[in-house]
Design an enzyme around this catalytic site. Structure first.
Site, mmCIF file in Angstrom:
data_model
loop_
_atom_site.group_PDB
_atom_site.id
_atom_site.type_symbol
_atom_site.label_atom_id
_atom_site.label_comp_id
_atom_site.label_asym_id
_atom_site.label_seq_id
_atom_site.Cartn_x
_atom_site.Cartn_y
_atom_site.Cartn_z
ATOM 1 N N ASP A 25 -10.990 -7.317 -11.938
ATOM 2 C CA ASP A 25 -11.508 -5.960 -12.518
ATOM 3 C C ASP A 25 -12.462 -5.525 -11.340
ATOM 4 O O ASP A 25 -13.229 -6.294 -11.069
ATOM 5 C CB ASP A 25 -12.124 -6.096 -13.824
ATOM 6 N N ARG A 38 -10.142 5.498 -5.229
ATOM 7 C CA ARG A 38 -9.934 4.278 -5.952
ATOM 8 C C ARG A 38 -8.870 3.412 -5.610
ATOM 9 O O ARG A 38 -9.058 2.003 -5.360
ATOM 10 C CB ARG A 38 -9.780 4.728 -7.386
ATOM 11 N N HIS A 42 -8.037 -1.004 -4.543
ATOM 12 C CA HIS A 42 -6.718 -1.865 -5.012
ATOM 13 C C HIS A 42 -6.318 -2.423 -3.749
ATOM 14 O O HIS A 42 -5.875 -3.509 -3.884
ATOM 15 C CB HIS A 42 -5.864 -0.945 -5.671
ATOM 16 N N SER A 71 -0.478 -2.997 -20.079
ATOM 17 C CA SER A 71 0.410 -2.202 -20.932
ATOM 18 C C SER A 71 -0.226 -0.957 -20.894
ATOM 19 O O SER A 71 0.239 0.166 -20.921
ATOM 20 C CB SER A 71 0.693 -2.602 -22.269
ATOM 21 N N LEU A 136 1.753 -24.499 -6.302
ATOM 22 C CA LEU A 136 1.358 -23.658 -7.285
ATOM 23 C C LEU A 136 2.261 -22.940 -7.883
ATOM 24 O O LEU A 136 3.130 -21.911 -7.374
ATOM 25 C CB LEU A 136 0.187 -22.659 -6.654
HETATM 26 C C1 FPP Z 1 -8.651 -3.222 -12.132
HETATM 27 O O1 FPP Z 1 -9.665 -2.626 -11.442
HETATM 28 C C2 FPP Z 1 -7.603 -3.589 -11.336
HETATM 29 C C3 FPP Z 1 -6.222 -3.299 -11.414
HETATM 30 C C4 FPP Z 1 -5.901 -2.491 -12.569
HETATM 31 C C5 FPP Z 1 -5.325 -3.559 -10.562
HETATM 32 C C6 FPP Z 1 -5.535 -5.009 -9.761
HETATM 33 C C7 FPP Z 1 -4.497 -4.790 -8.734
HETATM 34 C C8 FPP Z 1 -4.810 -5.429 -7.767
HETATM 35 C C9 FPP Z 1 -5.816 -6.313 -7.411
HETATM 36 C C10 FPP Z 1 -3.645 -5.168 -6.481
HETATM 37 C C11 FPP Z 1 -2.524 -5.957 -6.577
HETATM 38 C C12 FPP Z 1 -2.166 -6.999 -7.157
HETATM 39 C C13 FPP Z 1 -1.155 -7.812 -6.738
HETATM 40 C C14 FPP Z 1 -0.869 -8.953 -7.564
HETATM 41 C C15 FPP Z 1 -0.289 -7.640 -5.338
HETATM 42 P P1 FPP Z 1 -10.153 -1.109 -11.912
HETATM 43 O O2 FPP Z 1 -9.333 -0.181 -11.135
HETATM 44 O O3 FPP Z 1 -10.031 -1.394 -13.299
HETATM 45 O O4 FPP Z 1 -11.743 -1.142 -11.563
HETATM 46 P P2 FPP Z 1 -12.840 -0.342 -12.183
HETATM 47 O O5 FPP Z 1 -12.964 -1.004 -13.607
HETATM 48 O O6 FPP Z 1 -13.945 -0.403 -11.380
HETATM 49 O O7 FPP Z 1 -12.062 0.964 -12.478
#
Ligand code: FPP
Length: 253
Positions: A25, A38, A42, A71, A136
């Site tokens: 997160d 944003r 990612h 989801s 793993l």
């Molecule tokens: C939460 O941060 C993160 C996500 C919803 C997406 C997680 C995805 C990745 C780390 C990239 C790709 C992963 C793989 C497995 C290749 P947020 O957007 O909720 O952050 P915030 O809470 O600060 O808004």
């Protein structure tokens, strides 16, 4: 033994968790702090995924489950959802050969039927390619929710009852467990959530019943080797009692 820890302590390898589950997160806030879109968070977050997978494999952690897309994440702006999907596809395309070379076995949990056909195909290919690997186990939870997981298990169990194969009276937590995702792995013994949120957010709510929880303020893109080792050190320092007293556990040793 892992030496050279940030605190000059060391961790016995036997004190490492067997199965680490992570809510990654804080990507959005990481980007916002830098006046970036944003999706930039990612993209950097993918780099953190690579680092954490590498360290887990190197240390001999048996399984690592990452919550990549819940989801509920479909409710995000369409552009962000699309970028996340593209990131999943491109990361899989780019990394799967290296993961395979390193003996990593990939598995996805969640309702993949809602993903676009290209992503579904990449998921299936990567699982197929790595299915016999013994290193793993890397589990990606995508379009996953803990309540969805329990519902799909109960649905299968209800079908078994309907076929007359099991009596309702015979249902125990073990019977349900048989249908819950990842029942072939040790349950996660360590859960990490980054970014200062102190919630499980519908992630593996069944499997986390006895899991040690760890929350850190570090945002996912900043969660580096030192931060992960610090988390593992916190796990190694804990006494897991499973409802028993500390004295009972000492006697059993
Ligand atoms: C939460 O941060 C993160 C996500 C919803 C997406 C997680 C995805 C990745 C780390 C990239 C790709 C992963 C793989 C497995 C290749 P947020 O957007 O909720 O952050 P915030 O809470 O600060 O808004």
């Amino acid at each position: 033994m892992i030496n050279k820890l940030p605190s000059n302590k060391s961790i016995e390898l036997s004190d490492l968790p067997k199965h680490v589950a992570i809510i990654m997160d804080g990507n959005g806030r990481w980007a916002k702090k830098r006046f970036l879109p944003r999706v930039a968070g990612h993209k950097v977050g993918v780099g953190t995924v690579k680092t954490i997978v590498e360290i887990s494999a190197e240390l001999g952690v048996k399984a690592l489950t990452l919550f990549a897309f819940s989801s509920e994440n479909w409710q995000r702006p369409k552009k962000e959802v699309n970028t996340l999907m593209d990131l999943f596809v491109s990361s899989l395309k780019k990394e799967v050969k290296q993961l395979h070379k390193n003996g990593i076995k990939l598995q996805f949990i969640g309702d993949r039927s809602e993903f676009n056909p290209k992503l579904q195909a990449r998921i299936a290919e990567s699982e197929e390619l790595t299915k016999d690997n013994e290193g793993l186990k890397l589990v990606i939870a995508a379009n996953y929710g803990g309540k969805w997981d329990i519902s799909q298990a109960v649905r299968k169990l209800a079908e078994q009852i309907q076929r007359g194969e099991i009596e309702p009276d015979a249902i125990t937590s073990d019977t349900i467990q048989k249908y819950i995702c990842l029942n072939d792995l040790p349950e996660p013994d360590f859960f990490i959530r980054t970014s200062g949120e102190h919630r499980i957010s519908n992630f593996m709510i069944w499997q986390l019943a006895y899991t040690e929880l760890y929350f850190t303020d570090t945002l996912w893109p900043d969660f580096d080797r030192a931060a992960y080792i610090e988390a593992l050190q916190s796990f190694a320092d804990r006494e897991r009692r499973f409802g028993q007293t500390g004295e009972q556990l000492m006697k059993a040793q």
